[in-house]
Motif scaffolding. Sequence first.
Motif, mmCIF file in Angstrom:
data_model
loop_
_atom_site.group_PDB
_atom_site.id
_atom_site.type_symbol
_atom_site.label_atom_id
_atom_site.label_comp_id
_atom_site.label_asym_id
_atom_site.label_seq_id
_atom_site.Cartn_x
_atom_site.Cartn_y
_atom_site.Cartn_z
ATOM 1 N N TYR A 287 0.855 -1.187 0.000
ATOM 2 C CA TYR A 287 0.000 0.000 0.000
ATOM 3 C C TYR A 287 0.887 1.231 0.000
ATOM 4 O O TYR A 287 1.933 1.245 0.646
ATOM 5 C CB TYR A 287 -0.897 0.037 1.244
ATOM 6 N N SER A 288 0.474 2.263 -0.703
ATOM 7 C CA SER A 288 1.236 3.513 -0.667
ATOM 8 C C SER A 288 0.281 4.692 -0.647
ATOM 9 O O SER A 288 -0.850 4.605 -1.128
ATOM 10 C CB SER A 288 2.183 3.607 -1.864
ATOM 11 N N SER A 289 0.754 5.779 -0.052
ATOM 12 C CA SER A 289 -0.033 7.003 0.009
ATOM 13 C C SER A 289 0.908 8.187 0.155
ATOM 14 O O SER A 289 2.083 8.025 0.495
ATOM 15 C CB SER A 289 -1.010 6.950 1.188
ATOM 16 N N LYS A 290 0.380 9.367 -0.113
ATOM 17 C CA LYS A 290 1.132 10.604 0.059
ATOM 18 C C LYS A 290 0.307 11.551 0.914
ATOM 19 O O LYS A 290 -0.915 11.596 0.796
ATOM 20 C CB LYS A 290 1.411 11.273 -1.290
ATOM 21 N N ASN B 112 5.136 13.895 1.502
ATOM 22 C CA ASN B 112 5.787 12.708 2.046
ATOM 23 C C ASN B 112 5.066 11.469 1.530
ATOM 24 O O ASN B 112 3.849 11.455 1.455
ATOM 25 C CB ASN B 112 5.753 12.719 3.575
ATOM 26 N N GLU B 113 5.822 10.450 1.179
ATOM 27 C CA GLU B 113 5.230 9.216 0.659
ATOM 28 C C GLU B 113 5.407 8.091 1.672
ATOM 29 O O GLU B 113 6.471 7.950 2.286
ATOM 30 C CB GLU B 113 5.896 8.821 -0.657
ATOM 31 N N TYR B 114 4.354 7.294 1.851
ATOM 32 C CA TYR B 114 4.344 6.188 2.801
ATOM 33 C C TYR B 114 4.054 4.897 2.050
ATOM 34 O O TYR B 114 3.045 4.801 1.360
ATOM 35 C CB TYR B 114 3.272 6.417 3.868
ATOM 36 N N ILE B 115 4.945 3.927 2.201
ATOM 37 C CA ILE B 115 4.782 2.655 1.514
ATOM 38 C C ILE B 115 4.872 1.537 2.553
ATOM 39 O O ILE B 115 5.850 1.457 3.305
ATOM 40 C CB ILE B 115 5.872 2.448 0.440
ATOM 41 N N ILE B 116 3.866 0.686 2.591
ATOM 42 C CA ILE B 116 3.837 -0.463 3.489
ATOM 43 C C ILE B 116 3.755 -1.710 2.620
ATOM 44 O O ILE B 116 2.919 -1.790 1.720
ATOM 45 C CB ILE B 116 2.601 -0.422 4.422
#
Length: 174
Positions: A39-42, A47-51
């Motif tokens: 999963y990814s989001s900004k 800032n980008e978040y990737i799990i």
Amino acid sequence: IIIGFMYLNSLSKKKNLKTEELKTDEKYYTSNIIENVSYSSKDKNGNEYIISAKLGEIDKSDNNIIYLKQVNGLVKLNNKNQINISSNFGKYNIDNFDTIFSKNVIITYLENKINGDYLDFSIIRNSMIISKNVIFTDNNNVIKTDIVEINIKNKNTKLMMYDKKNKVSVENRN
């Protein structure tokens, strides 16, 4: 002979019934499993978040929650720095992107490394709260504490103990 035949036939039917029940349960259970999930989001600041995880399982009572195994997190900050996170387990909320990492949590950021048992990562709160058996290391120090709270936005870091009578342990490496 007739009684023996009926007994064996009865055992055979019970055995087949158990096998069918297991297969049915297995089919239902495995329909909830996702392999190699990511999963990814900004956020609004860029800032980008990737799990990502080896396995994910959707919570049967809340489809917005995914339980993860062998988890990796990557936070790409808009200043080009990165925070790497890994753990054995995780719990990810699809709605608000909050993630809980647990068991063998390792966080690396620049020259810093934090080990702990539990991490509550929240984009909404702009915080990372690491707790339980926390060891914070950098080039010069080894710090042992109960809780490390990091503000993702301004990088302010607080080190705390559960019991106010206890003190944070700092060991200088030099």
